[in-house]
Design a protein around this motif. Structure first.
Motif, PDB file in Angstrom:
ATOM      1  N   VAL A 303       0.698  -1.199  -0.017  1.00 63.66           N
ATOM      2  CA  VAL A 303      -0.008   0.087  -0.077  1.00 63.66           C
ATOM      3  C   VAL A 303       0.845   1.157   0.120  1.00 63.66           C
ATOM      4  O   VAL A 303       0.663   2.230  -0.874  1.00 63.66           O
ATOM      5  CB  VAL A 303      -0.998   0.018   1.024  1.00 63.66           C
ATOM      6  N   ILE A 304       1.921   1.309   0.682  1.00 63.53           N
ATOM      7  CA  ILE A 304       2.849   2.436   0.813  1.00 63.53           C
ATOM      8  C   ILE A 304       3.380   2.785  -0.508  1.00 63.53           C
ATOM      9  O   ILE A 304       3.613   3.845  -1.015  1.00 63.53           O
ATOM     10  CB  ILE A 304       3.924   2.251   1.974  1.00 63.53           C
ATOM     11  N   ILE A 305       3.970   1.583  -0.986  1.00 60.23           N
ATOM     12  CA  ILE A 305       4.854   1.737  -2.308  1.00 60.23           C
ATOM     13  C   ILE A 305       3.824   2.176  -3.228  1.00 60.23           C
ATOM     14  O   ILE A 305       4.210   3.100  -4.237  1.00 60.23           O
ATOM     15  CB  ILE A 305       5.356   0.452  -2.606  1.00 60.23           C
ATOM     16  N   VAL A 306       2.710   1.544  -3.545  1.00 60.71           N
ATOM     17  CA  VAL A 306       1.708   2.047  -4.760  1.00 60.71           C
ATOM     18  C   VAL A 306       1.200   3.227  -4.555  1.00 60.71           C
ATOM     19  O   VAL A 306       1.155   4.196  -5.399  1.00 60.71           O
ATOM     20  CB  VAL A 306       0.655   0.786  -4.599  1.00 60.71           C
ATOM     21  N   SER A 307       0.929   3.678  -3.155  1.00 59.36           N
ATOM     22  CA  SER A 307       0.431   5.191  -3.045  1.00 59.36           C
ATOM     23  C   SER A 307       1.199   5.970  -3.052  1.00 59.36           C
ATOM     24  O   SER A 307       0.956   7.001  -3.972  1.00 59.36           O
ATOM     25  CB  SER A 307      -0.110   5.194  -1.419  1.00 59.36           C
ATOM     26  N   ILE A 308       2.615   6.037  -2.506  1.00 59.56           N
ATOM     27  CA  ILE A 308       3.376   7.060  -2.783  1.00 59.56           C
ATOM     28  C   ILE A 308       4.266   7.010  -4.221  1.00 59.56           C
ATOM     29  O   ILE A 308       4.463   8.156  -4.825  1.00 59.56           O
ATOM     30  CB  ILE A 308       4.735   6.951  -1.778  1.00 59.56           C
ATOM     31  N   GLY A 309       4.118   5.888  -4.952  1.00 58.28           N
ATOM     32  CA  GLY A 309       4.767   5.830  -6.300  1.00 58.28           C
ATOM     33  C   GLY A 309       3.658   6.319  -7.221  1.00 58.28           C
ATOM     34  O   GLY A 309       4.250   7.061  -8.070  1.00 58.28           O
ATOM     35  N   THR A 310       2.505   6.152  -6.959  1.00 56.58           N
ATOM     36  CA  THR A 310       1.332   6.570  -7.912  1.00 56.58           C
ATOM     37  C   THR A 310       1.212   8.202  -7.806  1.00 56.58           C
ATOM     38  O   THR A 310       1.334   8.889  -8.687  1.00 56.58           O
ATOM     39  CB  THR A 310       0.115   6.035  -7.625  1.00 56.58           C
ATOM     40  N   ALA A 311       1.599   8.835  -6.592  1.00 55.82           N
ATOM     41  CA  ALA A 311       1.113  10.168  -6.283  1.00 55.82           C
ATOM     42  C   ALA A 311       2.628  10.865  -7.054  1.00 55.82           C
ATOM     43  O   ALA A 311       2.393  12.121  -7.467  1.00 55.82           O
ATOM     44  CB  ALA A 311       1.178  10.574  -4.664  1.00 55.82           C
ATOM     45  N   ALA A 312       3.769  10.218  -6.764  1.00 53.51           N
ATOM     46  CA  ALA A 312       4.967  10.897  -7.111  1.00 53.51           C
ATOM     47  C   ALA A 312       4.868  10.862  -8.840  1.00 53.51           C
ATOM     48  O   ALA A 312       5.222  11.820  -9.713  1.00 53.51           O
ATOM     49  CB  ALA A 312       6.259  10.194  -6.906  1.00 53.51           C
ATOM     50  N   LEU A 313       4.263   9.630  -9.650  1.00 53.32           N
ATOM     51  CA  LEU A 313       4.575   9.551 -10.910  1.00 53.32           C
ATOM     52  C   LEU A 313       3.444  10.750 -11.517  1.00 53.32           C
ATOM     53  O   LEU A 313       3.481  11.205 -12.520  1.00 53.32           O
ATOM     54  CB  LEU A 313       4.112   8.143 -11.296  1.00 53.32           C
ATOM     55  N   ALA A 314       2.317  10.479 -10.860  1.00 48.57           N
ATOM     56  CA  ALA A 314       1.148  11.611 -11.159  1.00 48.57           C
ATOM     57  C   ALA A 314       1.835  12.909 -11.231  1.00 48.57           C
ATOM     58  O   ALA A 314       1.428  13.843 -12.100  1.00 48.57           O
ATOM     59  CB  ALA A 314      -0.045  11.432 -10.468  1.00 48.57           C
ATOM     60  N   SER A 315       2.469  13.280 -10.130  1.00 48.14           N
ATOM     61  CA  SER A 315       2.892  14.782 -10.162  1.00 48.14           C
ATOM     62  C   SER A 315       4.040  14.991 -11.389  1.00 48.14           C
ATOM     63  O   SER A 315       3.785  16.145 -11.705  1.00 48.14           O
ATOM     64  CB  SER A 315       3.679  14.660  -8.745  1.00 48.14           C
ATOM     65  N   VAL A 316       4.934  13.864 -11.558  1.00 43.40           N
ATOM     66  CA  VAL A 316       5.678  14.242 -12.482  1.00 43.40           C
ATOM     67  C   VAL A 316       5.058  14.378 -13.995  1.00 43.40           C
ATOM     68  O   VAL A 316       5.545  15.256 -14.707  1.00 43.40           O
ATOM     69  CB  VAL A 316       6.543  13.040 -12.610  1.00 43.40           C
ATOM     70  N   LEU A 317       4.031  13.487 -14.320  1.00 41.63           N
ATOM     71  CA  LEU A 317       3.299  13.640 -15.472  1.00 41.63           C
ATOM     72  C   LEU A 317       2.575  14.994 -15.599  1.00 41.63           C
ATOM     73  O   LEU A 317       2.436  15.525 -16.582  1.00 41.63           O
ATOM     74  CB  LEU A 317       2.173  12.584 -15.612  1.00 41.63           C
ATOM     75  N   LYS A 318       2.092  15.567 -14.532  1.00 39.89           N
ATOM     76  CA  LYS A 318       1.297  16.506 -14.569  1.00 39.89           C
ATOM     77  C   LYS A 318       2.533  17.833 -14.844  1.00 39.89           C
ATOM     78  O   LYS A 318       1.941  18.775 -15.607  1.00 39.89           O
ATOM     79  CB  LYS A 318       0.453  16.828 -13.353  1.00 39.89           C
ATOM     80  N   MET A 319       3.235  17.682 -14.319  1.00 38.58           N
ATOM     81  CA  MET A 319       4.387  18.754 -14.289  1.00 38.58           C
ATOM     82  C   MET A 319       4.916  18.798 -15.642  1.00 38.58           C
ATOM     83  O   MET A 319       4.990  20.033 -16.256  1.00 38.58           O
ATOM     84  CB  MET A 319       5.732  18.742 -13.338  1.00 38.58           C
ATOM     85  N   ARG A 320       5.179  17.660 -16.360  1.00 38.23           N
ATOM     86  CA  ARG A 320       5.618  17.613 -17.744  1.00 38.23           C
ATOM     87  C   ARG A 320       4.667  18.186 -18.683  1.00 38.23           C
ATOM     88  O   ARG A 320       4.871  19.045 -19.721  1.00 38.23           O
ATOM     89  CB  ARG A 320       5.922  16.235 -18.117  1.00 38.23           C
ATOM     90  N   LYS A 321       3.431  17.971 -18.127  1.00 49.01           N
ATOM     91  CA  LYS A 321       2.113  18.407 -19.379  1.00 49.01           C
ATOM     92  C   LYS A 321       2.056  19.956 -19.156  1.00 49.01           C
ATOM     93  O   LYS A 321       1.891  20.413 -20.093  1.00 49.01           O
ATOM     94  CB  LYS A 321       0.870  17.776 -18.547  1.00 49.01           C
ATOM     95  N   LEU A 322       2.204  20.472 -17.874  1.00 50.77           N
ATOM     96  CA  LEU A 322       2.318  21.872 -17.922  1.00 50.77           C
ATOM     97  C   LEU A 322       3.408  22.498 -18.430  1.00 50.77           C
ATOM     98  O   LEU A 322       3.175  23.754 -19.217  1.00 50.77           O
ATOM     99  CB  LEU A 322       2.144  22.332 -16.316  1.00 50.77           C
ATOM    100  N   GLU A 323       4.479  21.849 -18.531  1.00 43.90           N
ATOM    101  CA  GLU A 323       5.680  22.501 -19.215  1.00 43.90           C
ATOM    102  C   GLU A 323       5.488  22.419 -20.715  1.00 43.90           C
ATOM    103  O   GLU A 323       6.133  23.287 -21.364  1.00 43.90           O
ATOM    104  CB  GLU A 323       6.922  21.657 -18.701  1.00 43.90           C
ATOM    105  N   ARG A 324       4.991  21.210 -21.172  1.00 42.89           N
ATOM    106  CA  ARG A 324       4.405  21.513 -22.741  1.00 42.89           C
ATOM    107  C   ARG A 324       3.294  22.578 -22.976  1.00 42.89           C
ATOM    108  O   ARG A 324       3.981  23.076 -24.068  1.00 42.89           O
ATOM    109  CB  ARG A 324       4.055  20.030 -23.026  1.00 42.89           C
ATOM    110  N   LYS A 325       2.690  22.756 -22.291  1.00 47.77           N
ATOM    111  CA  LYS A 325       1.844  23.714 -22.443  1.00 47.77           C
ATOM    112  C   LYS A 325       2.403  25.293 -22.624  1.00 47.77           C
ATOM    113  O   LYS A 325       2.251  26.007 -23.089  1.00 47.77           O
ATOM    114  CB  LYS A 325       0.760  23.794 -21.524  1.00 47.77           C
ATOM    115  N   ALA A 326       3.303  25.053 -21.566  1.00 47.96           N
ATOM    116  CA  ALA A 326       4.037  26.716 -21.645  1.00 47.96           C
ATOM    117  C   ALA A 326       5.000  26.663 -22.522  1.00 47.96           C
ATOM    118  O   ALA A 326       5.124  27.851 -23.061  1.00 47.96           O
ATOM    119  CB  ALA A 326       4.877  26.775 -20.165  1.00 47.96           C
TER     120      ALA A 326
END
Length: 326
Positions: A303-326
């Motif tokens: 549960v810990i690995i999946v939760s933290i890993g998913t949160a980190a991956l989702a954050s990175v993907l959102k950050m890259r998406k915002l950078e591409r838009k910028a």
């Protein structure tokens, strides 16, 4: 499951003491802004050491304590990353020069280690005699998880606590730092420097952090040795992580949600364990409720690995998406 041998615990404490002396007193006392390469090297070293330590625990004490260590270390490490938000705000609020920030972090981490050690000893003594305290720990973690989901735990600005506000009223403070000194002289008059207030701010904030981290780790293991080593490995390399993630912390937008899932899960786990060891007369006549299922240690780690890993991956993907838009 074998008990952790005394010789192994003594050797562990000796090695950890060396790590802390080198990390905080030697490297941490050099007033400089660490490079990205230096930060990555230090963080990678301590992560590898934590992984090796968990493997050694597995060899000398068995699988269960090793999995408990990995679960506790990942949880404490994730909470430490979240707490770096507050450190960044404190440093900015007091305009701490970049070359002095390593020193402030070193002292703050040392204070955190002492405070967590005290909380661990107290917590271990309390849960041994009063198992009903799990109900309190569990409820507090669920409350914290709800706050994280609602965004109430986000700090847009640092708010001085009562101790710092009182201090400003009773002592003479200068407006400028004087290196690492706590006291300085101006025109023959002795002043306390802002460094004193910054160190107290970091230290008292660490006390509040302990209220989250200690109940969380006791929800994963009751072994004081595992609890303490999980916290120590989570604190090692934290100052390098501060400089490495300083510009990225505000982009880890989903980390609080990942932490909320972890804390909520551990909170439920604690309450279920409290029901198993029930001593409260108004719940089932003070008798354990055996129908409540037990959550295995390996499931906590997943549960810990999946939760933290998913949160980190989702954050990175959102950050890259915002950078591409910028």
């Amino acid at each position: 499951m074998a008990e952790t041998p005394l010789w192994f615990m003594i050797a562990t404490f000796a090695v950890l003491a060396v790590f802390f002396v080198v990390d905080l007193l030697i490297i941490g006392r050099r007033p400089h802004v660490p490079s990205t390469k230096e930060c990555v090297t230090h963080i990678a070293f301590f992560v590898v050491m934590a992984l090796i330590f968990g493997a050694l625990v597995w060899i000398v004490a068995g699988a269960k304590p090793a999995i408990e260590f990995y679960s506790g270390w990942l949880t404490e490490y994730s909470l430490s990353i979240d707490n770096l938000f507050v450190f960044v705000i404190i440093m900015a609020n007091f305009a701490v020069p970049k070359q002095l920030q390593k020193f402030v972090l070193s002292v703050g981490i040392a204070i955190a280690l002492v405070l967590r050690g005290i909380f661990i000893l107290l917590g271990s003594a309390i849960i041994t005699r009063f198992t009903w305290v799990f109900f309190i720990f569990g409820a507090f973690l669920l409350y914290t998880a709800i706050k994280l989901v609602k965004g109430e735990d986000d700090d847009d600005e640092y708010k001085e606590n009562a101790l710092i506000r009182t201090l400003r009223k009773v002592i003479r403070l200068s407006d400028e730092f004087d290196g690492e000194r706590l006291r300085t002289k101006k025109n023959g008059i002795t002043y306390w420097t802002p460094m004193l207030v910054v160190l107290l701010a970091i230290g008292t904030t660490d006390v509040m952090f302990a209220f989250d981290s200690i109940p969380a780790i006791f929800g994963l293991t009751k072994d004081p040795f595992i609890v303490f080593t999980s916290n120590v490995f989570a604190l090692l390399g934290l100052q390098q992580l501060y400089f490495l993630l300083g510009a990225l912390l505000d982009k880890l937008v989903y980390l609080p949600l990942g932490l909320a899932v972890v804390l909520g899960f551990i909170g439920v786990k604690l309450i279920m364990e409290a029901l198993h060891a029930n001593t409260l007369p108004f719940i089932n006549g003070g008798q354990p409720i055996h129908a409540v299922p037990e959550i295995p240690t390996w499931l906590s780690l997943v549960v810990i690995i999946v939760s933290i890993g998913t949160a980190a991956l989702a954050s990175v993907l959102k950050m890259r998406k915002l950078e591409r838009k910028a």
